[in-house]
Design an enzyme around this catalytic site. Structure first.
Site, PDB file in Angstrom:
ATOM      1  CE  LYS A  34      -3.930  -2.307   1.034  1.00 58.88           C
ATOM      2  NZ  LYS A  34      -4.147  -3.250  -0.009  1.00 58.88           N
ATOM      3  CB  CYS A  35       4.499   1.699   0.085  1.00 61.22           C
ATOM      4  SG  CYS A  35       5.809   2.939   0.075  1.00 61.22           S
ATOM      5  N   GLY A  36       3.377   4.277  -1.466  1.00 61.28           N
ATOM      6  CA  GLY A  36       3.483   5.068  -2.691  1.00 61.28           C
ATOM      7  C   GLY A  36       4.574   4.579  -3.628  1.00 61.28           C
ATOM      8  CG  PHE A  37       8.530   4.536  -2.853  1.00 61.47           C
ATOM      9  CD1 PHE A  37       8.926   5.378  -3.880  1.00 61.47           C
ATOM     10  CD2 PHE A  37       8.734   4.964  -1.542  1.00 61.47           C
ATOM     11  CE1 PHE A  37       9.497   6.615  -3.624  1.00 61.47           C
ATOM     12  CE2 PHE A  37       9.309   6.199  -1.272  1.00 61.47           C
ATOM     13  CZ  PHE A  37       9.682   7.026  -2.316  1.00 61.47           C
ATOM     14  CB  ALA A  38       3.237  -0.303  -4.090  1.00 58.98           C
TER      15      ALA A  38
END
Length: 157
Positions: A34-38
């Site tokens: 769920k990370c912006g870097f996913a």
């Protein structure tokens, strides 16, 4: 100690010795779906597909320590990464990567390659590059895209 001296847990909880990868180059990453870097899952998978036959092993270690960005169970996380990002490289059991309860493998990684200001991991998708002898040779920030570290990987292969 080398990285190959550690045991980790598979997503099903089963012990897994990293000595299985003795002689391979490892790219060890703390992940969160769920990370912006996913979107880096896709770049990591590309490296896995491109260099797996040459001895690169991309290993994902999910962590929920950064703003609750891996809130689901290990089974759900593994399935979501396969479906949403096409991940086929191994994803291990969710762990702590920072603080006093950090997993022993990540304590070792951080001791060997400190971060910008200190050794602590500051966010998801911190990456550690390990040579064929189990030495941690480089650390990359979360913002460093997998494609940007490809030359370093090729040099070790």
């Amino acid at each position: 100690m080398s990285v190959f001296d550690y045991k980790v847990k598979k997503s099903n909880g089963e012990d897994f010795p990293l000595s299985t990868y003795q002689g391979d180059v490892l790219l060890i990453v703390n992940t969160a779906s769920k990370c912006g870097f996913a979107n880096q899952f896709e770049g990591l998978e590309e490296l896995h597909q491109k260099y797996n036959d040459d001895g690169l092993r991309v290993l994902g270690f999910p962590s929920n320590q950064f703003m609750n960005q891996e809130p689901v169970s290990d089974d759900e996380m593994e399935q979501a990464c396969k479906v949403n990002f096409g991940v086929t490289f191994p994803l291990f059991k969710k762990i702590n990567v920072k603080g006093k309860d950090a997993d022993p493998l990540f304590k070792h990684l951080k001791e060997q390659q400190k971060g910008f200001l200190n050794e602590e991991i500051k966010w998801n998708f911190t990456k550690f590059l390990v040579d064929r002898e189990g030495n941690v040779v480089n650390r990359y920030a979360p913002k460093d895209k997998p494609k940007e570290i490809e030359d370093d990987i090729q040099n070790l292969l």
